[in-house]
Design a protein around this motif. Sequence first.
Motif, PDB file in Angstrom:
ATOM      1  N   ILE A   1     -69.651 -25.888  27.664  1.00 30.26           N
ATOM      2  CA  ILE A   1     -69.676 -24.545  27.490  1.00 30.26           C
ATOM      3  C   ILE A   1     -68.560 -24.304  26.399  1.00 30.26           C
ATOM      4  CG2 ILE A   1     -70.404 -23.816  29.803  1.00 30.26           C
ATOM      5  CD1 ILE A   1     -67.180 -23.286  30.445  1.00 30.26           C
ATOM      6  N   PHE A   2     -68.093 -25.334  26.035  1.00 33.69           N
ATOM      7  CA  PHE A   2     -67.013 -25.160  24.684  1.00 33.69           C
ATOM      8  C   PHE A   2     -67.433 -26.136  23.657  1.00 33.69           C
ATOM      9  CE2 PHE A   2     -64.148 -23.734  28.244  1.00 33.69           C
ATOM     10  CZ  PHE A   2     -63.780 -22.551  27.869  1.00 33.69           C
ATOM     11  N   LYS A   3     -67.069 -25.826  22.288  1.00 37.84           N
ATOM     12  CA  LYS A   3     -67.261 -26.722  21.403  1.00 37.84           C
ATOM     13  C   LYS A   3     -66.283 -27.906  21.315  1.00 37.84           C
ATOM     14  CE  LYS A   3     -69.366 -23.484  18.208  1.00 37.84           C
ATOM     15  NZ  LYS A   3     -69.425 -22.726  16.702  1.00 37.84           N
ATOM     16  N   SER A   4     -64.958 -27.487  21.727  1.00 37.88           N
ATOM     17  CA  SER A   4     -64.009 -28.378  21.806  1.00 37.88           C
ATOM     18  C   SER A   4     -64.284 -29.557  23.002  1.00 37.88           C
ATOM     19  CB  SER A   4     -62.786 -27.837  22.039  1.00 37.88           C
ATOM     20  OG  SER A   4     -61.794 -28.590  22.450  1.00 37.88           O
ATOM     21  N   ASP A   5     -64.276 -30.706  22.739  1.00 38.48           N
ATOM     22  CA  ASP A   5     -64.511 -31.714  23.939  1.00 38.48           C
ATOM     23  C   ASP A   5     -63.146 -31.697  24.924  1.00 38.48           C
ATOM     24  OD1 ASP A   5     -66.473 -32.743  22.493  1.00 38.48           O
ATOM     25  OD2 ASP A   5     -65.590 -34.370  21.664  1.00 38.48           O
ATOM     26  N   LEU A   6     -62.117 -31.210  24.270  1.00 33.90           N
ATOM     27  CA  LEU A   6     -60.844 -31.372  25.367  1.00 33.90           C
ATOM     28  C   LEU A   6     -60.974 -30.048  26.419  1.00 33.90           C
ATOM     29  CD1 LEU A   6     -58.139 -32.640  26.383  1.00 33.90           C
ATOM     30  CD2 LEU A   6     -56.917 -30.969  24.563  1.00 33.90           C
ATOM     31  N   LEU A   7     -61.266 -28.937  25.774  1.00 36.40           N
ATOM     32  CA  LEU A   7     -61.350 -27.706  26.471  1.00 36.40           C
ATOM     33  C   LEU A   7     -62.626 -27.804  27.483  1.00 36.40           C
ATOM     34  CD1 LEU A   7     -60.866 -24.741  24.095  1.00 36.40           C
ATOM     35  CD2 LEU A   7     -59.538 -25.184  26.059  1.00 36.40           C
ATOM     36  N   ASP A   8     -63.783 -28.340  26.915  1.00 33.82           N
ATOM     37  CA  ASP A   8     -64.966 -28.484  27.833  1.00 33.82           C
ATOM     38  C   ASP A   8     -64.647 -29.408  28.938  1.00 33.82           C
ATOM     39  OD1 ASP A   8     -67.639 -27.685  27.903  1.00 33.82           O
ATOM     40  OD2 ASP A   8     -67.975 -30.064  27.975  1.00 33.82           O
ATOM     41  N   ALA A   9     -63.782 -30.655  29.097  1.00 34.36           N
ATOM     42  CA  ALA A   9     -63.463 -31.528  29.766  1.00 34.36           C
ATOM     43  C   ALA A   9     -62.344 -30.708  30.948  1.00 34.36           C
ATOM     44  CB  ALA A   9     -62.565 -32.531  29.209  1.00 34.36           C
ATOM     45  N   PHE A  10     -61.456 -29.948  30.268  1.00 35.61           N
ATOM     46  CA  PHE A  10     -60.689 -29.135  31.303  1.00 35.61           C
ATOM     47  C   PHE A  10     -61.154 -28.193  32.094  1.00 35.61           C
ATOM     48  CE2 PHE A  10     -56.954 -31.027  28.846  1.00 35.61           C
ATOM     49  CZ  PHE A  10     -56.214 -31.164  29.733  1.00 35.61           C
ATOM     50  N   SER A  11     -62.615 -27.763  31.600  1.00 40.22           N
ATOM     51  CA  SER A  11     -63.182 -26.565  32.334  1.00 40.22           C
ATOM     52  C   SER A  11     -63.762 -27.204  33.698  1.00 40.22           C
ATOM     53  CB  SER A  11     -64.323 -26.036  31.566  1.00 40.22           C
ATOM     54  OG  SER A  11     -65.339 -26.948  31.398  1.00 40.22           O
ATOM     55  N   ARG A  12     -63.765 -28.597  33.832  1.00 42.64           N
ATOM     56  CA  ARG A  12     -64.424 -29.153  35.074  1.00 42.64           C
ATOM     57  C   ARG A  12     -63.362 -29.628  35.889  1.00 42.64           C
ATOM     58  NH1 ARG A  12     -67.482 -31.101  30.687  1.00 42.64           N
ATOM     59  NH2 ARG A  12     -69.432 -30.193  30.406  1.00 42.64           N
ATOM     60  N   THR A  13     -63.445 -29.299  37.284  1.00 43.12           N
ATOM     61  CA  THR A  13     -62.489 -29.939  38.236  1.00 43.12           C
ATOM     62  C   THR A  13     -63.323 -30.517  39.528  1.00 43.12           C
ATOM     63  OG1 THR A  13     -60.883 -28.246  37.501  1.00 43.12           O
ATOM     64  CG2 THR A  13     -60.431 -29.349  39.519  1.00 43.12           C
ATOM     65  N   HIS A  14     -62.821 -31.475  39.948  1.00 46.60           N
ATOM     66  CA  HIS A  14     -63.754 -32.105  41.127  1.00 46.60           C
ATOM     67  C   HIS A  14     -62.774 -31.131  42.499  1.00 46.60           C
ATOM     68  CE1 HIS A  14     -64.951 -34.680  44.462  1.00 46.60           C
ATOM     69  NE2 HIS A  14     -65.741 -35.197  43.439  1.00 46.60           N
ATOM     70  N   TRP A  15     -63.562 -30.870  43.296  1.00 47.39           N
ATOM     71  CA  TRP A  15     -62.877 -30.023  44.587  1.00 47.39           C
ATOM     72  C   TRP A  15     -61.987 -30.706  45.039  1.00 47.39           C
ATOM     73  CZ3 TRP A  15     -62.716 -31.148  49.507  1.00 47.39           C
ATOM     74  CH2 TRP A  15     -63.236 -32.371  50.048  1.00 47.39           C
ATOM     75  N   VAL A  16     -62.023 -32.123  45.232  1.00 48.17           N
ATOM     76  CA  VAL A  16     -60.815 -32.718  45.987  1.00 48.17           C
ATOM     77  C   VAL A  16     -59.465 -32.671  45.454  1.00 48.17           C
ATOM     78  CG1 VAL A  16     -60.901 -35.064  44.873  1.00 48.17           C
ATOM     79  CG2 VAL A  16     -60.590 -35.016  47.264  1.00 48.17           C
ATOM     80  N   ILE A  17     -59.250 -32.314  44.106  1.00 51.03           N
ATOM     81  CA  ILE A  17     -57.998 -32.037  43.365  1.00 51.03           C
ATOM     82  C   ILE A  17     -57.137 -30.805  44.344  1.00 51.03           C
ATOM     83  CG2 ILE A  17     -56.940 -30.947  41.499  1.00 51.03           C
ATOM     84  CD1 ILE A  17     -58.120 -33.963  41.275  1.00 51.03           C
TER      85      ILE A  17
END
Length: 231
Positions: free
Chosen positions: A12-28
């Motif tokens: 959903i983001f062009k930036s690899d870093l922002l796109d990675a930060f947009s995902r979170t595993h529920w167990v966190i």
Amino acid sequence: MFIKESKESPRIFKSDLLDAFSRTHWVIVPLLYGPAIAFMVWYSAFRMDVGIFNTALLAGVGWFVWTFVEYALHRTVFHWVPKVSWGKRAHFLMHGVHHDMPRDKYRLVMPPMVSVTLFFVFLGLWFVLLGKNAWAFHGGFVFGYMVYDIIHYHVHHGRTRFRWLRRLKKHHYSHHFAPGYDERRFGVSTRFWDRLFGTDAIPVPESERAARAKARAKSRERVRGHRELPG
């Protein structure tokens, strides 16, 4: 370290870093906030001299307040689309992405950099309002948030073995998929506030309600007549 994009969880983001930060595993969520909740409850009872009973009471009130905040935020902020050029984009990033991609299990819970910021914002607010009682109250409040995130994940991606959880799943799924319910059934961890504020179901017109009542009355009469037949 980061969850990669996939067919289930597209970019959903062009930036690899922002796109990675947009995902979170529920167990966190329980890993991060479980220990924080335990510390705040312990600190309240044994370091702030609030006492075990009062700490438990304050934590219970904090949890109850969370359930209202959960409902209110979902009904207002999460479903609000600002009438500005960036409004639709902001709404999509805040909540619309979940409605557009409800099967994306990595964008169900709030990213830690957002939730941790809000953790301290709310803790500061409770300190202003409650003083030393803020620790226990916030412990219950954060517990409510943690339960909300876990339930939200589970109703979308878990197996609902318990009846109460199946009811919550049906309640939440209607918000996503049933016609006319996208602006109703905002509660996720409880149906209480939807019932209280009249957003649990679509109102039935008086004429239709009367027709249904008449049909039920006729049905009862037929059953009664059948029972009263001789022999």
